[in-house]
Write a protein that holds these residues in place. Structure first.
Motif, PDB file in Angstrom:
ATOM      1  N   UNK A 515       0.799  -1.221   0.000  1.00 51.80           N
ATOM      2  CA  UNK A 515       0.000   0.000   0.000  1.00 51.80           C
ATOM      3  C   UNK A 515       0.823   1.258   0.000  1.00 51.80           C
ATOM      4  N   UNK A 516       2.043   1.180   0.563  1.00 56.46           N
ATOM      5  CA  UNK A 516       3.059   2.231   0.463  1.00 56.46           C
ATOM      6  C   UNK A 516       2.524   3.607   0.865  1.00 56.46           C
ATOM      7  N   UNK A 517       1.902   3.654   2.066  1.00 53.48           N
ATOM      8  CA  UNK A 517       1.460   4.929   2.619  1.00 53.48           C
ATOM      9  C   UNK A 517      -0.005   5.244   2.409  1.00 53.48           C
ATOM     10  N   UNK A 518      -0.608   4.701   1.366  1.00 49.95           N
ATOM     11  CA  UNK A 518      -2.003   5.038   1.078  1.00 49.95           C
ATOM     12  C   UNK A 518      -2.983   4.580   2.165  1.00 49.95           C
ATOM     13  N   UNK A 519      -2.845   3.376   2.727  1.00 52.95           N
ATOM     14  CA  UNK A 519      -3.823   2.994   3.763  1.00 52.95           C
ATOM     15  C   UNK A 519      -3.850   3.962   4.946  1.00 52.95           C
ATOM     16  N   UNK A 520      -2.697   4.546   5.267  1.00 52.29           N
ATOM     17  CA  UNK A 520      -2.623   5.444   6.421  1.00 52.29           C
ATOM     18  C   UNK A 520      -3.402   6.735   6.185  1.00 52.29           C
ATOM     19  N   UNK A 521      -3.379   7.255   4.957  1.00 51.98           N
ATOM     20  CA  UNK A 521      -4.110   8.497   4.694  1.00 51.98           C
ATOM     21  C   UNK A 521      -5.548   8.248   4.241  1.00 51.98           C
ATOM     22  N   UNK A 522      -5.795   7.100   3.608  1.00 55.54           N
ATOM     23  CA  UNK A 522      -7.154   6.816   3.142  1.00 55.54           C
ATOM     24  C   UNK A 522      -8.140   6.715   4.296  1.00 55.54           C
ATOM     25  N   UNK A 523      -7.690   6.239   5.435  1.00 53.32           N
ATOM     26  CA  UNK A 523      -8.612   6.109   6.566  1.00 53.32           C
ATOM     27  C   UNK A 523      -9.151   7.475   6.972  1.00 53.32           C
ATOM     28  N   UNK A 524      -8.352   8.528   6.746  1.00 53.03           N
ATOM     29  CA  UNK A 524      -8.805   9.891   7.039  1.00 53.03           C
ATOM     30  C   UNK A 524      -9.626  10.461   5.891  1.00 53.03           C
ATOM     31  N   UNK A 525      -9.136  10.319   4.660  1.00 54.89           N
ATOM     32  CA  UNK A 525      -9.830  10.900   3.505  1.00 54.89           C
ATOM     33  C   UNK A 525     -11.212  10.276   3.329  1.00 54.89           C
ATOM     34  N   UNK A 526     -11.286   8.953   3.406  1.00 52.22           N
ATOM     35  CA  UNK A 526     -12.566   8.284   3.185  1.00 52.22           C
ATOM     36  C   UNK A 526     -13.534   8.524   4.345  1.00 52.22           C
ATOM     37  N   UNK A 527     -13.010   8.738   5.546  1.00 57.35           N
ATOM     38  CA  UNK A 527     -13.881   9.133   6.660  1.00 57.35           C
ATOM     39  C   UNK A 527     -14.478  10.507   6.394  1.00 57.35           C
ATOM     40  N   UNK A 528     -13.660  11.421   5.874  1.00 54.18           N
ATOM     41  CA  UNK A 528     -14.145  12.768   5.574  1.00 54.18           C
ATOM     42  C   UNK A 528     -15.262  12.738   4.536  1.00 54.18           C
ATOM     43  N   UNK A 529     -15.094  11.917   3.489  1.00 58.61           N
ATOM     44  CA  UNK A 529     -16.133  11.814   2.460  1.00 58.61           C
ATOM     45  C   UNK A 529     -17.441  11.327   3.089  1.00 58.61           C
TER      46      UNK A 529
END
Length: 908
Positions: A515-529
């Motif tokens: 995942x190379x970093x994406x899982x860590x930020x997606x949990x925030x971005x997708x929560x915001x959506x």
């Protein structure tokens, strides 16, 4: 002592204290694997009088007079045992390292045990498959297509070519060989988070019988490098030495002992006397950036590719499109929150390790468990000032990788020891060393601000990320840049801002992880959506449909990229959203739950570039052999990613033949050419393109050679199975090979790929969960993932990659967590204290594929090994929030983490 091993009597006296696992391996039974040496993983399972046991826990002398069956003897003299055949039929493996133990356990199950597989298989861990294909084995399912016509291999569920050897225990991994005169390496590791080595007294260690050398920083080149392996060295800082006079985390290697046995090397390590000057340490990334914090790499500068050593800053990124603050101020709805992600371990069952020796021509040979043999060869050549043609690095089958073997953690020590002693040497990390001294996923603090207008269109997205890279900066910058890229580039939004900092701390280094970093930020971005959609009364699906990029839309994340080679080779995100929504709405059996259980659903999506930026190179060569078959040579490694299968499918389809006519050689620098490595989902999209190009060129040459012999128009010649055909004339590949040999012009062709242009892949995941508001217990009631993989090269394999990625991501989201104490010491460096998902923990995931064909990838395919991991934690977090009305901001979502907030909201 007398033993019966695989039906044959045997007499041998084991060493005092020797376990059955090492005893059997020394006798050549290499199917007995080492995964943990603690009875936790089951890779060493054998049958003792017909009962499965973990041989690492059984003293060898206790097998005296008893019957031992290893995987090699399970089928007896009659070929494959029915359970071995069942594993072949269902393809119940990926990397295959756990498979021997899994087969032996499954073969011993009675009917009652088969009715409760969760309990029956709790002692056998598989890190790759997600267990669905193993369940299929026991259900008697076949997942392979038995016969595929010539030229039609691509897109079919063909079995892995190594399957028969894997299920019989004959597939060879790194240490499955016997070498005469082998010396063993053990490493002394630092007990301090930060210290300078003042002196090392070797005298007592060298006095241990069998010790050949004690190697310290005084014996190593002073060359600075990074353990991270990338095609371009500038991606990572120069901050590491083979052995350093300064240690920067608990577990860093201090000295290497080379001895006749592991026991002698371990005893010598215990006798080494090291005088340390203790230095102040910092383990918190926030504090590490503050004025006055201990400086971890004070001598590093921007020339070493370290952004600001005085602030412990390895890398940083800042950029803005539009005006985020102004957009937030005028948005109809906004969301702001801070999320935290934690350390997790790759936990590949084959630990890092290797063998090294100098051959008769003076070439340094390194046989290791790696995803990047060619880049490792280049690094060893640079560090030890050896010509490239004097270094060979290769791997046999690799027992799992997940990004953790895109590093050079052991090969430098192996090379040093082989060069210093002139003897073959071995270094195999223990499971504890794997936890305390290799790499982890990057823990991150992610602060998000987001806004939308009344119509549900995004107005602003802002991410502020602090990434803890640990004591060394391997992958620090690229992981952070990646985390801040596709996570927001997938959404159309006029105002975007990112601020990212990757910071040194005196803790175990982080590195490349699936995942190379994406899982860590997606949990925030997708929560915001989801939170914006909730405020607006819009469904999560519709909110995403209104905002995701579509063909023709720019895929943008600030700051502006210098790379402009990412295109929509195909687009299936809309289909993926539809597939998940329909699947989640479909009727499915639901358990009977009391009123204590809260039900909720959640989704998340991800986009990923199919290749890393700045070039990813691959060469391939294919040649027609005298027997009418083809020899295909590629550099990419096989570690359960399925490339060995798909490369043969690409070549066979292009040459209008069958896969049994393609022989594959791979992952060996001695074969020539170059391959950047099996990472970044490049095994098919990059290396596969090289194979396709080589096979296309050879097909042209085969037709031209036949046309020349027949004096006919080459356009009338076609390939057909094992021949070239023109009208009624037919020339077999064997005859073609003979003709070419007689002319002194062997039929061979090469192909290459530079990793550009790049495409994008998409995944959408959906969960239905139940959360017990009284206890915090969580049940997954439904799990669905849809993927846009272009033309799916091998549906069975690709489904397995998705299921395995989901299982690994669920482990990180629900159970797995590396715990560090106040001094930065890993407190749980064993599998039993680190909850890897077992059979009972992993739900079945329904997998769907979008119907697309990529215009850039080979034969319409694109990558799908890394991205299935990415949306899982985010979707689970959204489902829990939907069920409970509480937004939990830090995984893992363990019951004890959920309970306090649930208790506060719902009471007892």
């Amino acid at each position: 002592m007398s033993f019966e091993i695989n039906g044959k009597p045997f007499w041998q006296e084991p060493r005092a204290g020797q376990c059955l696992r090492t005893f059997l391996r020394e006798l050549g039974h290499f199917g007995v694997k080492k995964g943990c040496d603690a009875g936790d993983c089951g890779a060493c399972t054998v049958l003792l009088d017909g009962e499965p046991v973990h041989s690492c826990l059984i003293p060898a002398f206790r097998a005296d007079g008893r019957a031992i069956t290893t995987i090699e003897g399970l089928g007896g003299e009659h070929g494959a045992h029915p359970m071995q055949q069942a594993f072949l039929d269902a393809q119940g493996f990926q990397c295959g390292f756990c498979t021997a133990g899994m087969i032996l356990t499954c073969a011993s199950l009675n009917q009652a045990q088969q009715r409760d597989l969760g309990a029956a298989l709790k002692g056998n861990i598989c890190r790759c498959t997600g267990y669905r294909s193993i369940e299929d084995v026991l259900l008697g399912k076949s997942n392979v297509e038995d016969s595929v016509e010539a030229g039609a291999a691509f897109g079919r569920s063909l079995p892995a070519p190594a399957g028969p050897e894997i299920v019989r225990g004959k597939a060879r991994y790194t240490f499955d060989t016997a070498i005469d005169g082998l010396l063993h390496i053990k490493l002394l590791r630092s007990p301090h988070a930060h210290a300078k080595i003042v002196a090392i007294d070797k005298s007592a260690a060298l006095a241990v019988p069998g010790v050949h050398a004690v190697l310290t920083h005084e014996d190593t080149p002073s060359v600075l490098f990074s353990t991270a392996r990338h095609e371009k060295d500038w991606m990572d800082p120069e901050d590491t030495r083979v052995l350093d006079e300064v240690v920067r985390f608990i577990g860093q290697k201090v000295a290497a002992v080379v001895a006749e046995s592991e026991a002698a090397a371990e005893e010598a390590c215990r006798r080494l006397k090291v005088e340390y000057q203790i230095l102040p340490a910092v383990v918190d990334p926030e504090r590490a950036m503050e004025p006055g914090a201990p400086i971890i790499h004070p001598d590093r500068t921007t020339a070493n590719r370290v952004a600001d050593a005085k602030r412990n800053l390895v890398a940083e990124i800042h950029g803005e499109f539009g005006d985020v603050a102004a957009a937030l101020a005028t948005s109809a709805v906004t969301f702001e929150c801070t999320f935290h992600s934690h350390r997790v371990q790759h936990a590949a069952l084959e630990t890092h390790g290797g063998l090294a020796w100098l051959d008769e021509s003076g070439v340094l040979n390194v046989r290791c468990s790696t995803q990047v043999p060619f880049l490792t060869r280049r690094a060893l050549s640079d560090i030890f000032t050896l010509p490239m043609d004097k270094v060979r690095v290769y791997c046999e089958r690799v027992g799992g990788g997940f990004g953790g073997k895109q590093e050079m953690f052991v090969e430098d020590i192996l090379a040093l020891a082989a060069l210093k002693t002139g003897r073959p040497v071995k270094l195999e990390l223990t499971r504890e060393e794997q936890f305390i001294a290799t790499s982890t996923r990057h823990p991150m603090r992610v602060h998000i601000k987001a806004g939308a207008d009344a119509g549900g269109k995004l107005t602003a997205l802002q991410l502020d990320v602090l990434s803890n890279t640990g004591a060394y900066g391997n992958h620090a910058g690229p992981v952070m840049f990646h985390a801040l890229s596709e996570s927001i580039a997938v959404y159309n939004c006029p105002n975007k801002r990112v601020d990212g900092f990757a910071v040194y701390t005196n803790t175990v280094p982080a590195g490349a992880f699936r995942g190379y970093g994406l899982p860590q930020t997606l949990i925030a971005v997708e929560a915001a959506i989801d939170e914006l959609a909730k405020q607006l009364g819009i469904s999560p699906y519709e909110m995403r449909r209104r905002n995701v990029v579509k063909p023709g839309d720019p895929m943008l994340a600030p700051p502006p990229s210098e790379y402009h080679d990412v295109f929509y080779g195909s687009y299936g995100l809309d289909q993926c959203l539809d597939l998940v929504e329909r699947a989640m709405q479909a009727d499915s059996p639901q358990p009977e739950l009391s009123a204590e259980w809260l039900i909720g659903e959640g989704i998340a999506l991800t986009m990923i570039d199919t290749v890393p930026p700045a070039g990813h190179l691959a060469d391939a060569v294919i040649a027609l052999n005298d027997d009418g078959r083809f020899d295909l040579t590629v550099g990419t490694a096989e570690f359960g990613n399925g490339t060995s299968t798909v490369h043969r499918q690409i070549a066979a389809t292009t040459l209008a033949t069958t896969v049994d006519r393609i022989r594959l050689r791979q992952s060996d620098t001695a074969h020539g050419g170059h391959d950047t490595g099996a990472y970044g989902s490049a095994g098919i999209f990059v290396a596969g393109k090289a194979t396709h190009a080589a096979a296309k060129q050879l097909a042209t040459e085969l037709r031209a050679t036949a046309a020349g012999a027949w004096l006919c128009d080459v356009e009338t010649c076609v390939l057909d199975g094992d021949s070239v055909v023109s009208g009624v004339r037919r020339m077999s590949f064997t005859e073609l090979a003979k003709l070419a040999r007689e002319r002194g012009q062997p039929l061979a062709a090469s192909g290459n790929s530079g990793g550009t242009p790049r495409s994008v892949g998409f995944n959408v995941h959906g969960f239905r969960v139940a959360v017990n508001k009284g206890t915090g217990e969580l049940k997954i009631l439904k799990s669905v993932q849809a993927a846009d993989a272009g033309v799916v090269a091998n549906p069975m394999q690709c489904r397995g990659q998705i299921e395995g990625g989901v299982a690994q991501a669920l482990g990180a989201a629900l159970y797995e967590e590396m715990v560090l104490d106040a001094d930065g010491r890993v407190a749980n460096p064993k599998f039993r204290d680190y909850h890897l998902p077992s059979f009972a923990d992993v739900p079945r995931t329904e997998v769907f594929f979008a119907d697309t064909s990529d215009t850039i990838g080979p034969l319409g395919a694109k990558s799908m090994s890394e991205s299935p991991y990415n949306p899982v934690a985010a979707a689970l977090g959204n489902a829990i929030a939907n069920a409970t009305g509480i937004r939990f901001t830090a995984a893992p979502f363990k019951p004890d983490r959920l309970f306090p907030a649930l208790h506060e909201k719902f009471g007892s």
